[in-house]
Write a protein that holds these residues in place. Structure first.
Motif, short mmCIF file in Angstrom:
data_model
loop_
_atom_site.label_atom_id
_atom_site.label_comp_id
_atom_site.label_asym_id
_atom_site.label_seq_id
_atom_site.Cartn_x
_atom_site.Cartn_y
_atom_site.Cartn_z
N ILE A 271 98.17 85.78 33.23
CA ILE A 271 98.15 84.47 32.59
C ILE A 271 98.94 83.49 33.46
O ILE A 271 100.01 83.83 33.97
CB ILE A 271 98.81 84.51 31.20
CG1 ILE A 271 98.12 85.52 30.29
CG2 ILE A 271 98.83 83.12 30.56
CD1 ILE A 271 98.85 85.77 28.98
N ALA A 272 98.41 82.27 33.60
CA ALA A 272 99.15 81.20 34.28
C ALA A 272 98.94 79.92 33.48
O ALA A 272 97.91 79.74 32.84
CB ALA A 272 98.63 81.02 35.71
N HIS A 273 99.95 79.04 33.50
CA HIS A 273 99.78 77.77 32.82
C HIS A 273 100.65 76.70 33.43
O HIS A 273 101.65 76.97 34.11
CB HIS A 273 100.05 77.88 31.31
CG HIS A 273 101.37 78.50 30.97
ND1 HIS A 273 102.57 77.86 31.10
CD2 HIS A 273 101.65 79.74 30.48
CE1 HIS A 273 103.54 78.66 30.70
NE2 HIS A 273 103.01 79.81 30.34
N SER A 274 100.21 75.47 33.21
CA SER A 274 100.97 74.28 33.57
C SER A 274 101.18 73.53 32.26
O SER A 274 100.70 73.97 31.21
CB SER A 274 100.15 73.43 34.56
OG SER A 274 99.05 72.83 33.91
N PRO A 275 101.82 72.38 32.28
CA PRO A 275 101.95 71.63 31.03
C PRO A 275 100.60 71.19 30.43
O PRO A 275 100.52 70.94 29.23
CB PRO A 275 102.79 70.41 31.43
CG PRO A 275 103.61 70.90 32.58
CD PRO A 275 102.67 71.83 33.33
N SER A 276 99.55 71.15 31.23
CA SER A 276 98.27 70.67 30.71
C SER A 276 97.18 71.73 30.59
O SER A 276 96.27 71.59 29.78
CB SER A 276 97.75 69.51 31.56
OG SER A 276 97.56 69.92 32.89
N LEU A 277 97.23 72.79 31.39
CA LEU A 277 96.17 73.81 31.39
C LEU A 277 96.75 75.21 31.37
O LEU A 277 97.82 75.47 31.92
CB LEU A 277 95.29 73.68 32.62
CG LEU A 277 94.41 72.45 32.74
CD1 LEU A 277 93.73 72.41 34.11
CD2 LEU A 277 93.36 72.44 31.63
#
Length: 139
Positions: free
Chosen positions: A116-122
Motif C-alpha cells: 500500500i502507498a498513499h499521499s494526501p490525495s491518492l
C-alpha cells in the motif's frame, strides 16, 4: 511501487524466463483519499477500523486499506470466489500490511502479498496472489 512488485514476484517464485500461466494473479486499485474522510465503517473489520483510527491520517489509511482489499479481490479472483467481507487487511508486527482471508477464502492454501502507498490525495495498492503448484481452483 514497481520495485515492490518485482520483490513480491521474486518472493513468490516467479521466474521471468517462463510464463506464470495460471499460478499468479495480480490486482491493483487506486482511490482518492477525499472520498474516505467519512468512510462507511461497515466496509471494514474491527481490526481495520482500529488501525485506521489509530493513525495520524485516518482518511489516507482507510483509502489504502480499501485499495488493498480491492486489489486482493482482483488478485485472487482467478482462484477463489470471495467477497469484500472475506478480505481483511491486518498489520504485521512490523507494521506491514498482510492479507487475512476469511469466509469463502479461509481454507485457501495460496499466498497473497500486498503493498500500500498513499499521499494526501491518492492511495494505491497492489496485490499478488500465488496458487501453490498442484492446488486446484475453488471458484
Amino acid at each position: 511501487m514497481l520495485d515492490d512488485l518485482h520483490r513480491l514476484l521474486a518472493e513468490l517464485g516467479y521466474d521471468e524466463t517462463r510464463r506464470p500461466g495460471g499460478d499468479i494473479g495480480i490486482g491493483v486499485d487506486i482511490e482518492e483519499v477525499a472520498r474516505w474522510r467519512r468512510p462507511d465503517e461497515r466496509l471494514f473489520t474491527d481490526a481495520e477500523r482500529g488501525h485506521c483510527r489509530a493513525t495520524g491520517r485516518p482518511a489516507e489509511s482507510y483509502a489504502g486499506r480499501w485499495c488493498a482489499k480491492e486489489a486482493t479481490l482482483k488478485a485472487v479472483s482467478p482462484f477463489l470466489a470471495v467477497g469484500l467481507r472475506d478480505v481483511e487487511i491486518i498489520a504485521a508486527p512490523d507494521g506491514c500490511p498482510q492479507v487475512r482471508l476469511t469466509g469463502a477464502g479461509a481454507g485457501w492454501a495460496g499466498t497473497v502479498r500486498v503493498s500500500i502507498a498513499h499521499s494526501p490525495s491518492l492511495a494505491v495498492a497492489v496485490a499478488v496472489a500465488s496458487r501453490h503448484r498442484g492446488e486446484r481452483e475453488t471458484s
